[in-house]
Design a protein around this motif. Structure first.
Motif, PDB file in Angstrom:
ATOM      1  N   VAL A   1      10.522  36.833  51.988  1.00 51.22           N
ATOM      2  CA  VAL A   1       9.499  37.821  51.646  1.00 51.22           C
ATOM      3  C   VAL A   1       9.062  38.631  52.861  1.00 51.22           C
ATOM      4  N   ALA A   2       9.374  38.142  54.050  1.00 48.31           N
ATOM      5  CA  ALA A   2       8.975  38.847  55.268  1.00 48.31           C
ATOM      6  C   ALA A   2       9.825  38.339  56.425  1.00 48.31           C
ATOM      7  N   ARG A   3       9.742  39.059  57.538  1.00 49.08           N
ATOM      8  CA  ARG A   3      10.545  38.701  58.710  1.00 49.08           C
ATOM      9  C   ARG A   3       9.773  39.036  59.981  1.00 49.08           C
ATOM     10  N   ILE A   4       9.829  38.126  60.953  1.00 51.81           N
ATOM     11  CA  ILE A   4       9.220  38.344  62.268  1.00 51.81           C
ATOM     12  C   ILE A   4      10.335  38.470  63.297  1.00 51.81           C
ATOM     13  N   THR A   5      10.311  39.541  64.069  1.00 56.05           N
ATOM     14  CA  THR A   5      11.324  39.771  65.097  1.00 56.05           C
ATOM     15  C   THR A   5      10.632  39.948  66.438  1.00 56.05           C
ATOM     16  N   LYS A   6      11.031  39.143  67.419  1.00 54.07           N
ATOM     17  CA  LYS A   6      10.507  39.320  68.777  1.00 54.07           C
ATOM     18  C   LYS A   6      11.246  40.478  69.425  1.00 54.07           C
ATOM     19  N   THR A   7      10.507  41.386  70.038  1.00 57.94           N
ATOM     20  CA  THR A   7      11.120  42.561  70.667  1.00 57.94           C
ATOM     21  C   THR A   7      11.057  42.432  72.180  1.00 57.94           C
ATOM     22  N   TRP A   8      12.059  42.989  72.813  1.00 59.73           N
ATOM     23  CA  TRP A   8      12.208  42.896  74.262  1.00 59.73           C
ATOM     24  C   TRP A   8      11.146  43.745  74.944  1.00 59.73           C
ATOM     25  N   GLU A   9      10.311  43.118  75.794  1.00 57.11           N
ATOM     26  CA  GLU A   9       9.218  43.844  76.418  1.00 57.11           C
ATOM     27  C   GLU A   9       9.592  44.457  77.757  1.00 57.11           C
ATOM     28  N   GLY A  10      10.846  44.294  78.172  1.00 54.34           N
ATOM     29  CA  GLY A  10      11.282  44.863  79.446  1.00 54.34           C
ATOM     30  C   GLY A  10      11.357  43.797  80.520  1.00 54.34           C
ATOM     31  N   LEU A  11      12.254  43.969  81.462  1.00 55.88           N
ATOM     32  CA  LEU A  11      12.490  42.957  82.492  1.00 55.88           C
ATOM     33  C   LEU A  11      11.246  42.682  83.323  1.00 55.88           C
ATOM     34  N   ALA A  12      10.539  43.749  83.714  1.00 55.70           N
ATOM     35  CA  ALA A  12       9.372  43.563  84.574  1.00 55.70           C
ATOM     36  C   ALA A  12       8.294  42.755  83.866  1.00 55.70           C
ATOM     37  N   LYS A  13       8.019  43.091  82.601  1.00 57.58           N
ATOM     38  CA  LYS A  13       6.998  42.353  81.863  1.00 57.58           C
ATOM     39  C   LYS A  13       7.424  40.916  81.616  1.00 57.58           C
ATOM     40  N   THR A  14       8.696  40.714  81.329  1.00 58.26           N
ATOM     41  CA  THR A  14       9.190  39.362  81.062  1.00 58.26           C
ATOM     42  C   THR A  14       9.047  38.477  82.289  1.00 58.26           C
ATOM     43  N   MET A  15       9.362  39.022  83.467  1.00 60.07           N
ATOM     44  CA  MET A  15       9.361  38.222  84.686  1.00 60.07           C
ATOM     45  C   MET A  15       7.967  38.032  85.273  1.00 60.07           C
ATOM     46  N   PHE A  16       7.118  39.049  85.174  1.00 58.24           N
ATOM     47  CA  PHE A  16       5.884  39.028  85.943  1.00 58.24           C
ATOM     48  C   PHE A  16       4.606  38.999  85.109  1.00 58.24           C
ATOM     49  N   THR A  17       4.705  39.078  83.799  1.00 59.39           N
ATOM     50  CA  THR A  17       3.518  39.004  82.960  1.00 59.39           C
ATOM     51  C   THR A  17       3.768  38.036  81.817  1.00 59.39           C
ATOM     52  N   THR A  18       2.729  37.851  80.992  1.00 63.55           N
ATOM     53  CA  THR A  18       2.807  36.893  79.885  1.00 63.55           C
ATOM     54  C   THR A  18       3.049  37.571  78.550  1.00 63.55           C
ATOM     55  N   ALA A  19       3.292  38.880  78.542  1.00 63.46           N
ATOM     56  CA  ALA A  19       3.306  39.638  77.294  1.00 63.46           C
ATOM     57  C   ALA A  19       4.466  39.248  76.388  1.00 63.46           C
ATOM     58  N   ASP A  20       4.150  39.061  75.114  1.00 70.75           N
ATOM     59  CA  ASP A  20       5.143  38.868  74.059  1.00 70.75           C
ATOM     60  C   ASP A  20       4.844  39.857  72.952  1.00 70.75           C
ATOM     61  N   ASN A  21       5.902  40.478  72.421  1.00 74.32           N
ATOM     62  CA  ASN A  21       5.743  41.496  71.390  1.00 74.32           C
ATOM     63  C   ASN A  21       6.551  41.111  70.156  1.00 74.32           C
ATOM     64  N   TYR A  22       5.978  41.353  68.960  1.00 73.94           N
ATOM     65  CA  TYR A  22       6.619  40.999  67.708  1.00 73.94           C
ATOM     66  C   TYR A  22       6.457  42.132  66.694  1.00 73.94           C
ATOM     67  N   VAL A  23       7.390  42.187  65.764  1.00 78.77           N
ATOM     68  CA  VAL A  23       7.287  43.108  64.638  1.00 78.77           C
ATOM     69  C   VAL A  23       7.376  42.286  63.352  1.00 78.77           C
ATOM     70  N   LEU A  24       6.407  42.470  62.457  1.00 81.22           N
ATOM     71  CA  LEU A  24       6.413  41.821  61.145  1.00 81.22           C
ATOM     72  C   LEU A  24       6.802  42.851  60.101  1.00 81.22           C
ATOM     73  N   GLN A  25       7.830  42.537  59.329  1.00 84.19           N
ATOM     74  CA  GLN A  25       8.234  43.382  58.201  1.00 84.19           C
ATOM     75  C   GLN A  25       7.984  42.605  56.915  1.00 84.19           C
ATOM     76  N   ILE A  26       7.118  43.136  56.047  1.00 91.32           N
ATOM     77  CA  ILE A  26       6.830  42.523  54.749  1.00 91.32           C
ATOM     78  C   ILE A  26       7.625  43.285  53.702  1.00 91.32           C
ATOM     79  N   HIS A  27       8.467  42.583  52.971  1.00 94.14           N
ATOM     80  CA  HIS A  27       9.420  43.246  52.087  1.00 94.14           C
ATOM     81  C   HIS A  27       8.774  43.853  50.841  1.00 94.14           C
ATOM     82  N   TYR A  28       7.694  43.266  50.365  1.00 87.52           N
ATOM     83  CA  TYR A  28       6.977  43.824  49.212  1.00 87.52           C
ATOM     84  C   TYR A  28       5.557  43.265  49.219  1.00 87.52           C
ATOM     85  N   GLN A  29       4.681  43.866  48.437  1.00 91.38           N
ATOM     86  CA  GLN A  29       3.285  43.438  48.417  1.00 91.38           C
ATOM     87  C   GLN A  29       3.175  41.994  47.920  1.00 91.38           C
TER      88      GLN A  29
END
Length: 270
Positions: A214-242
């Motif tokens: 019914v839905a999907r969560i995908t982690k997206t690449w935040e860039g090398l600098a953010k990955t190495m030197f910060t704690t940031a994690d980014n995600y996209v949620l896709q809901i297929h229908y209401q």
């Protein structure tokens, strides 16, 4: 200056006059009324266009095709973009939630941390095993869901409630090794599940009680600098229908807390 018919009536710089000369725009045309020697008022700003960075995150990184507009809230948009605030040292979890155009729909903020907890988080990783509390807030800053992840050792459990204290359900980790799975429970029954698609738990498929996605969560690449030197994690949620309640609220809660529930302080090594 080019003035359009949707520009409110008022004094604006004369498009054909000398510097510091103002001419009155009545909402449809220029009039003969002018003033000189006055500072021109600010021209109303047009709304900002779509955020290309967010669109790239959704379409290119997460592979989600553009869809029609939703209802403009956390619970009516088909796509939610969850970006963690980048910090060199993370003492409090903070996330911004947007639609696929980059319009902010809400935030997720960790609450109830004492000064001692922040010190523990700074000097050691023990904080990841302690109780975490988060508020999901709408675009006006009002809480819409409250989430509590009790102290854990190996498996996580997240309790989701309304601001009035009414429990919506729970997100319960089912296993420790291999592809991590969570059960979505409400009213004493399992109404869905969250299934990691690889052992690193980058991406998740969310299914209902009949095992239909019914839905999907995908982690997206935040860039090398953010990955190495910060704690940031980014995600996209896709809901297929209401989705019906309470599944909808629990799916939204899942997407906004997957980092805290499973990967906090692990940087993708869970």
């Amino acid at each position: 200056m080019t003035t359009h018919s949707n520009t409110p009536a008022g004094w604006y710089p004369d498009p054909h006059g000398a510097a510091q000369t103002l001419r009155y725009w009545d909402g449809t045309q220029w009039t003969d009324h002018t003033h000189a020697g006055q500072q021109a008022p600010a021209v109303p700003q047009q709304p900002a266009g779509p955020d290309q960075r967010v669109q790239r995150q959704v379409q290119q990184q997460a592979g989600v095709a553009p869809s029609g507009p939703g209802g403009g809230t956390l619970f009516t948009e088909p796509v939610l973009v969850v970006n963690q605030k980048a910090k060199l040292i993370e003492l409090t979890n903070e996330y911004k939630v947007m639609d696929q155009q980059g319009n902010q729909l809400g935030t997720v903020v960790q609450v109830g941390q004492s000064a001692l907890r922040k010190v523990l988080r700074f000097v050691a990783s023990i904080d990841q095993y302690l109780t975490h509390r988060l508020e999901i807030r709408d675009a006006y800053g009002q809480p819409v869901l409250l989430l509590t992840r009790p102290a854990k050792f190996l498996k996580s459990r997240v309790v989701v409630t309304r601001p009035d204290g009414q429990q919506v359900g729970e997100i319960v980790q089912q296993n420790v090794f291999g592809k991590i799975n969570f059960a979505i429970n409400a009213g004493g029954q399992q109404i869905g599940a969250i299934k990691a698609e690889n052992w690193r738990a980058w991406n998740f498929a969310i299914v209902d009680h009949a095992d239909n996605e019914v839905a999907r969560i995908t982690k997206t690449w935040e860039g090398l600098a953010k990955t190495m030197f910060t704690t940031a994690d980014n995600y996209v949620l896709q809901i297929h229908y209401q989705l019906p309640e309470p599944l909808l609220s629990l799916v939204v809660a899942t997407a906004l807390t997957v980092d805290t529930a499973l990967k906090q302080d692990a940087r993708g090594l869970g």
